[in-house]
Design a protein around this motif. Structure first.
Motif, PDB file in Angstrom:
ATOM      1  N   GLY A  91      39.183  59.368  23.224  1.00 31.99           N
ATOM      2  CA  GLY A  91      40.228  58.531  23.820  1.00 31.99           C
ATOM      3  C   GLY A  91      39.975  58.326  25.303  1.00 31.99           C
ATOM      4  O   GLY A  91      40.173  57.229  25.830  1.00 31.99           O
ATOM      5  N   MET A  92      39.524  59.398  25.969  1.00 30.97           N
ATOM      6  CA  MET A  92      39.150  59.276  27.393  1.00 30.97           C
ATOM      7  C   MET A  92      38.015  58.276  27.549  1.00 30.97           C
ATOM      8  O   MET A  92      38.038  57.435  28.458  1.00 30.97           O
ATOM      9  CB  MET A  92      38.740  60.642  27.938  1.00 30.97           C
ATOM     10  N   GLY A  93      37.038  58.344  26.661  1.00 26.92           N
ATOM     11  CA  GLY A  93      35.920  57.399  26.717  1.00 26.92           C
ATOM     12  C   GLY A  93      36.382  55.971  26.511  1.00 26.92           C
ATOM     13  O   GLY A  93      35.902  55.047  27.172  1.00 26.92           O
ATOM     14  N   MET A  94      37.345  55.789  25.621  1.00 28.60           N
ATOM     15  CA  MET A  94      37.881  54.447  25.384  1.00 28.60           C
ATOM     16  C   MET A  94      38.561  53.913  26.640  1.00 28.60           C
ATOM     17  O   MET A  94      38.366  52.758  27.031  1.00 28.60           O
ATOM     18  CB  MET A  94      38.862  54.491  24.207  1.00 28.60           C
ATOM     19  N   VAL A  95      39.331  54.760  27.303  1.00 27.48           N
ATOM     20  CA  VAL A  95      40.020  54.334  28.532  1.00 27.48           C
ATOM     21  C   VAL A  95      39.005  53.978  29.613  1.00 27.48           C
ATOM     22  O   VAL A  95      39.133  52.947  30.287  1.00 27.48           O
ATOM     23  CB  VAL A  95      40.991  55.434  29.021  1.00 27.48           C
ATOM     24  N   ILE A  96      37.991  54.810  29.767  1.00 24.12           N
ATOM     25  CA  ILE A  96      36.956  54.541  30.771  1.00 24.12           C
ATOM     26  C   ILE A  96      36.256  53.212  30.455  1.00 24.12           C
ATOM     27  O   ILE A  96      35.987  52.410  31.349  1.00 24.12           O
ATOM     28  CB  ILE A  96      35.935  55.693  30.828  1.00 24.12           C
ATOM     29  N   GLY A  97      35.978  52.983  29.190  1.00 22.32           N
ATOM     30  CA  GLY A  97      35.342  51.716  28.804  1.00 22.32           C
ATOM     31  C   GLY A  97      36.235  50.518  29.092  1.00 22.32           C
ATOM     32  O   GLY A  97      35.766  49.478  29.557  1.00 22.32           O
ATOM     33  N   VAL A  98      37.528  50.666  28.863  1.00 22.32           N
ATOM     34  CA  VAL A  98      38.465  49.570  29.156  1.00 22.32           C
ATOM     35  C   VAL A  98      38.520  49.309  30.662  1.00 22.32           C
ATOM     36  O   VAL A  98      38.603  48.160  31.097  1.00 22.32           O
ATOM     37  CB  VAL A  98      39.854  49.883  28.563  1.00 22.32           C
ATOM     38  N   TYR A  99      38.460  50.371  31.464  1.00 21.80           N
ATOM     39  CA  TYR A  99      38.350  50.179  32.914  1.00 21.80           C
ATOM     40  C   TYR A  99      37.126  49.311  33.229  1.00 21.80           C
ATOM     41  O   TYR A  99      37.167  48.472  34.123  1.00 21.80           O
ATOM     42  CB  TYR A  99      38.179  51.516  33.637  1.00 21.80           C
ATOM     43  N   GLY A 100      36.052  49.533  32.505  1.00 20.76           N
ATOM     44  CA  GLY A 100      34.836  48.732  32.719  1.00 20.76           C
ATOM     45  C   GLY A 100      35.092  47.255  32.518  1.00 20.76           C
ATOM     46  O   GLY A 100      34.627  46.419  33.302  1.00 20.76           O
ATOM     47  N   LEU A 101      35.836  46.925  31.471  1.00 18.73           N
ATOM     48  CA  LEU A 101      36.194  45.509  31.263  1.00 18.73           C
ATOM     49  C   LEU A 101      37.009  44.987  32.438  1.00 18.73           C
ATOM     50  O   LEU A 101      36.779  43.871  32.919  1.00 18.73           O
ATOM     51  CB  LEU A 101      36.967  45.355  29.956  1.00 18.73           C
ATOM     52  N   GLY A 102      37.956  45.787  32.898  1.00 18.54           N
ATOM     53  CA  GLY A 102      38.781  45.371  34.038  1.00 18.54           C
ATOM     54  C   GLY A 102      37.950  45.153  35.292  1.00 18.54           C
ATOM     55  O   GLY A 102      38.150  44.173  36.016  1.00 18.54           O
ATOM     56  N   TYR A 103      37.017  46.051  35.557  1.00 21.18           N
ATOM     57  CA  TYR A 103      36.162  45.890  36.736  1.00 21.18           C
ATOM     58  C   TYR A 103      35.326  44.621  36.626  1.00 21.18           C
ATOM     59  O   TYR A 103      35.108  43.918  37.611  1.00 21.18           O
ATOM     60  CB  TYR A 103      35.234  47.089  36.919  1.00 21.18           C
ATOM     61  N   TRP A 104      34.835  44.346  35.433  1.00 19.33           N
ATOM     62  CA  TRP A 104      34.015  43.139  35.244  1.00 19.33           C
ATOM     63  C   TRP A 104      34.842  41.889  35.545  1.00 19.33           C
ATOM     64  O   TRP A 104      34.404  40.998  36.270  1.00 19.33           O
ATOM     65  CB  TRP A 104      33.440  43.082  33.832  1.00 19.33           C
ATOM     66  N   TRP A 105      36.039  41.846  34.994  1.00 13.29           N
ATOM     67  CA  TRP A 105      36.905  40.673  35.229  1.00 13.29           C
ATOM     68  C   TRP A 105      37.315  40.600  36.702  1.00 13.29           C
ATOM     69  O   TRP A 105      37.384  39.511  37.269  1.00 13.29           O
ATOM     70  CB  TRP A 105      38.129  40.727  34.316  1.00 13.29           C
ATOM     71  N   ALA A 106      37.597  41.743  37.311  1.00 10.61           N
ATOM     72  CA  ALA A 106      37.978  41.744  38.733  1.00 10.61           C
ATOM     73  C   ALA A 106      36.831  41.290  39.630  1.00 10.61           C
ATOM     74  O   ALA A 106      37.054  40.763  40.715  1.00 10.61           O
ATOM     75  CB  ALA A 106      38.444  43.138  39.146  1.00 10.61           C
ATOM     76  N   SER A 107      35.601  41.477  39.162  1.00  6.68           N
ATOM     77  CA  SER A 107      34.442  41.115  39.998  1.00  6.68           C
ATOM     78  C   SER A 107      34.377  39.614  40.279  1.00  6.68           C
ATOM     79  O   SER A 107      33.763  39.207  41.264  1.00  6.68           O
ATOM     80  CB  SER A 107      33.133  41.572  39.340  1.00  6.68           C
ATOM     81  N   PHE A 108      35.025  38.807  39.476  1.00  5.72           N
ATOM     82  CA  PHE A 108      34.982  37.359  39.701  1.00  5.72           C
ATOM     83  C   PHE A 108      35.790  36.954  40.929  1.00  5.72           C
ATOM     84  O   PHE A 108      35.490  35.940  41.555  1.00  5.72           O
ATOM     85  CB  PHE A 108      35.475  36.609  38.446  1.00  5.72           C
ATOM     86  N   ASP A 109      36.792  37.740  41.286  1.00  6.33           N
ATOM     87  CA  ASP A 109      37.568  37.483  42.495  1.00  6.33           C
ATOM     88  C   ASP A 109      38.275  38.781  42.901  1.00  6.33           C
ATOM     89  O   ASP A 109      39.472  38.960  42.628  1.00  6.33           O
ATOM     90  CB  ASP A 109      38.590  36.367  42.262  1.00  6.33           C
ATOM     91  N   PRO A 110      37.539  39.697  43.526  1.00  4.28           N
ATOM     92  CA  PRO A 110      38.113  41.020  43.848  1.00  4.28           C
ATOM     93  C   PRO A 110      39.352  40.950  44.732  1.00  4.28           C
ATOM     94  O   PRO A 110      40.246  41.791  44.599  1.00  4.28           O
ATOM     95  CB  PRO A 110      36.974  41.724  44.593  1.00  4.28           C
TER      96      PRO A 110
END
Length: 127
Positions: free
Chosen positions: A43-62
């Protein structure tokens, strides 16, 4: 800012996938006993992976998506604090700290710089 968030995204996705797919491997590598309920660690790994998606999307306009960066930064602050507390209580060995280096500590300065730019350029505006 974009490069930092994209690197954080890739790292988080890889680390999350590793933990979900091989939940006992971290404990084996750090010399810790296998955990009884790997589902919690997965479950921790899933949360960390979801953070990864968020960081990717945030990278378009931090500067616009700074709340995602702020949430990640808080996690990177609270993770080591939680480790320190549990280490001092004797609940986790020092070897567990290896994960803090790449999961949290190396990101403090880049994430702080992004949030400093948010403060200077947008004054924390939510658009």
């Amino acid at each position: 800012m974009k490069l930092t968030l994209r690197l954080a995204a890739i790292y988080n996705l890889l680390w999350g996938a590793w933990v979900v797919l091989f939940p006992q491997q971290f404990f084996f590598l750090t010399g810790m006993d296998p955990i009884n309920h790997p589902m919690v660690w997965q479950g921790m790994g899933m949360v960390i992976g979801v953070y990864g998606l968020g960081y990717w999307w945030a990278s378009f306009d931090p500067l616009k998506h700074w709340p995602i960066v702020a949430v990640g930064f808080l996690g990177k602050i609270f993770g080591p604090i939680g480790f320190l507390y549990n280490y001092l209580m004797g609940n986790v060995p020092l070897s567990f700290a290896y994960t803090l280096i790449s999961n949290d500590l190396i990101w403090w300065i880049p994430f702080f710089i992004i949030l400093k730019n948010v403060h200077c350029q947008t004054k924390w505006a939510l658009k």
